[in-house]
Design an enzyme around this catalytic site. Structure first.
Site, PDB file in Angstrom:
ATOM      1  N   THR A   1       0.921  -1.386  -0.037  1.00  0.00           N
ATOM      2  CA  THR A   1      -0.083   0.031   0.056  1.00  0.00           C
ATOM      3  C   THR A   1       0.961   1.384  -0.205  1.00  0.00           C
ATOM      4  OG1 THR A   1      -1.654  -1.162   1.254  1.00  0.00           O
ATOM      5  CG2 THR A   1      -1.768   1.132   1.322  1.00  0.00           C
TER       6      THR A   1
ATOM      7  N   LYS B   1      -7.199   1.172  -3.077  1.00  0.00           N
ATOM      8  CA  LYS B   1      -6.855   0.644  -1.964  1.00  0.00           C
ATOM      9  C   LYS B   1      -6.988   1.889  -0.882  1.00  0.00           C
ATOM     10  CE  LYS B   1      -5.088  -2.134   1.209  1.00  0.00           C
ATOM     11  NZ  LYS B   1      -3.804  -2.772   1.315  1.00  0.00           N
TER      12      LYS B   1
ATOM     13  N   LYS C   1      -0.228   4.965   9.269  1.00  0.00           N
ATOM     14  CA  LYS C   1       0.327   5.003   7.822  1.00  0.00           C
ATOM     15  C   LYS C   1      -0.717   5.166   7.019  1.00  0.00           C
ATOM     16  CE  LYS C   1       2.012   1.438   5.226  1.00  0.00           C
ATOM     17  NZ  LYS C   1       1.257   1.428   3.878  1.00  0.00           N
TER      18      LYS C   1
END
Lengths: 304, 304
Positions: free
Chosen positions: A103, A179, A247
């Protein structure tokens, strides 16, 4: 995605964490050769036990594999395994494909496509959802985008590791945007589950009964069903790391800020995870975000 | 909750909206007499067509019914139908039970229990979830609390209208707290669905594909599955009213503020619905909250 794998086809795999191990096992089961690398010797040893071959550096993969899956944690690691010392990009044969399943920021993926193209290499933007279970069972969902030749170069690999592949278009970054939006929802919904259960505990509502009552109706979410049992358990274990949502919600904010687009809930949820991480909970299960609420500590071990 | 209903048992029903109509139909089907009232003549006429009896005022119910279900919109209406002019409370026989199924502040329900007890009346705190569909099918979920005699006085009624009843304790207000927390989750998750889809539209991600990709994985929620099709449809219709979430998230904030407890996500979601309502969208479907995002208007009718 139904092309049969040539028996001799070799797939490189960079990042042999919980996700990578599952992906490796499915590739091996379906007749691929798997060459993998990871900084941790125990992860490399696990791959060898499964029948794969361990490489010391990403560069070693490039001489053997025409398709390399990158399953590291973030953009910095992706940069390092592709272009750093011992990186694989310089070793790959022209026409090889990099399947980027970490990701990372959509803007990073867009630029990466150009950088690899300059080396004659293909890139498939291919982040995954479905977690460790999906990786182990070969049922990951792939959120992909990229040019047609990139798909053509790895359809057999994609079919081996996932049962559902969504193609968002020919432009790199669209898969990563999907995503990022997935993580927006998961992150907000984990934080909302924490807020709801914390308020219930504060108000004296039985948490087990509250969980049962809400988890199958209009309030239900996958995050609520999955995380609340760990929020209200004295011994939740750590199946995920809270830092991942610091994150990933950070990626949501970066993506939205690049377009000066408002994301009020993602911003709020980010702050909740950041408060938890700053309190030292970054390596705990992400369900520990409930502990930012005053008076809502972990129940003492042994409590009902 | 399996007691058979005596054929002659009469249940009062105040509030014959979409929920009330469904509840009435199930009571009638299961052998109860239903006397109902509503300010709207067409709602009263619909009850008569189903086989019930319409009353002009709540007071008229009290002379006939030993159990009265209150299914109005909020605390103000509850106050009016119980204690206002033509209110039912003064007419009920001692030992009768009021089943309060409106969504009202937990603190209001606590005080209401005391006020009704002073008249010799029982109160069951019994908000519902499951929506119009659950009401019509008799499959509502009841989030209840109250003293044992209140349950004993209406177990047959509860069994007729719901398949799942959760008992949160003997104290009034616990059921309403569970409902408030339910609404926290639903409200945040509808707003999160809007934020996610709006960001996707801004970033050029195909909305139908995004919906399909995210709705069955870790990002999934009932709210996302149910509301997103209306968010991205040119002709969504209005199945709910956005104003309901201005009210219900307001109840969440009131409940939390009474304990000085933080609810960062509910506060943010409330602001999103309030922005939408202030922009004139209060009577639209609550999925219209997506229209607070700049540039994310309703697609023109006839667009794909």
């Amino acid at each position: 995605m139904t092309t049969a794998a040539p028996a001799s086809r070799c797939v490189g795999l960079i990042g042999l964490g919980a996700m990578g191990q599952g992906v490796a096992r499915n590739l091996l089961r379906k007749g691929f050769k798997v060459h993998g690398c990871d900084l941790r010797p125990d992860a490399r040893a696990a791959l060898v036990r499964e029948g794969g071959q361990a490489c010391a550096t990403p560069a070693d993969l490039g001489e053997r594999c025409g398709a390399v899956i990158v399953l590291v944690v973030n953009a910095g690691q992706t940069e390092a395994v592709l272009f750093g010392p011992g990186g694989v990009a310089a070793q790959l044969r022209p026409g090889s494909v990099v399947i980027l399943s970490a990701t990372t920021p959509p803007a990073f993926v867009e630029k990466l496509g150009e950088r690899l193209a300059a080396l004659g290499l293909l890139l498939l933007d291919a982040p995954v959802t479905g977690g460790v279970t999906g990786a182990a069972q070969g049922t990951l969902t792939l959120l992909t985008s990229g040019p047609e030749p990139a798909y053509a170069a790895c359809e057999d690999v994609l079919a081996a590791i996932s049962t559902r592949g969504f193609r968002f278009g020919t432009a790199h970054g669209l898969g990563s945007k999907a995503k990022v939006i997935n993580q927006l929802l998961v992150g907000v919904q984990i934080a909302a589950a924490a807020e709801a259960m914390a308020l219930g505990l504060r108000e004296g509502v039985d948490p087990q009964l509250l969980y049962q009552a809400l988890q199958s109706g209009a309030a239900s979410s996958w995050a609520f069903s999955d995380r609340v049992p760990r929020m209200i358990s004295p011994e939740p274990g750590a199946q995920t790391a809270l830092d991942i949502f610091v994150k990933d919600l950070g990626l949501v904010l970066d993506t939205a800020r690049a377009s000066a687009f408002p994301t009020p809930l993602a911003s709020t949820a980010y702050q909740m995870f950041a408060i938890a991480a700053a309190a030292g909970l970054g390596r705990e299960d992400d369900s520990a975000v409930i502990r930012i609420f005053p008076g809502i500590g972990r129940p003492p071990a042994g409590a009902a």
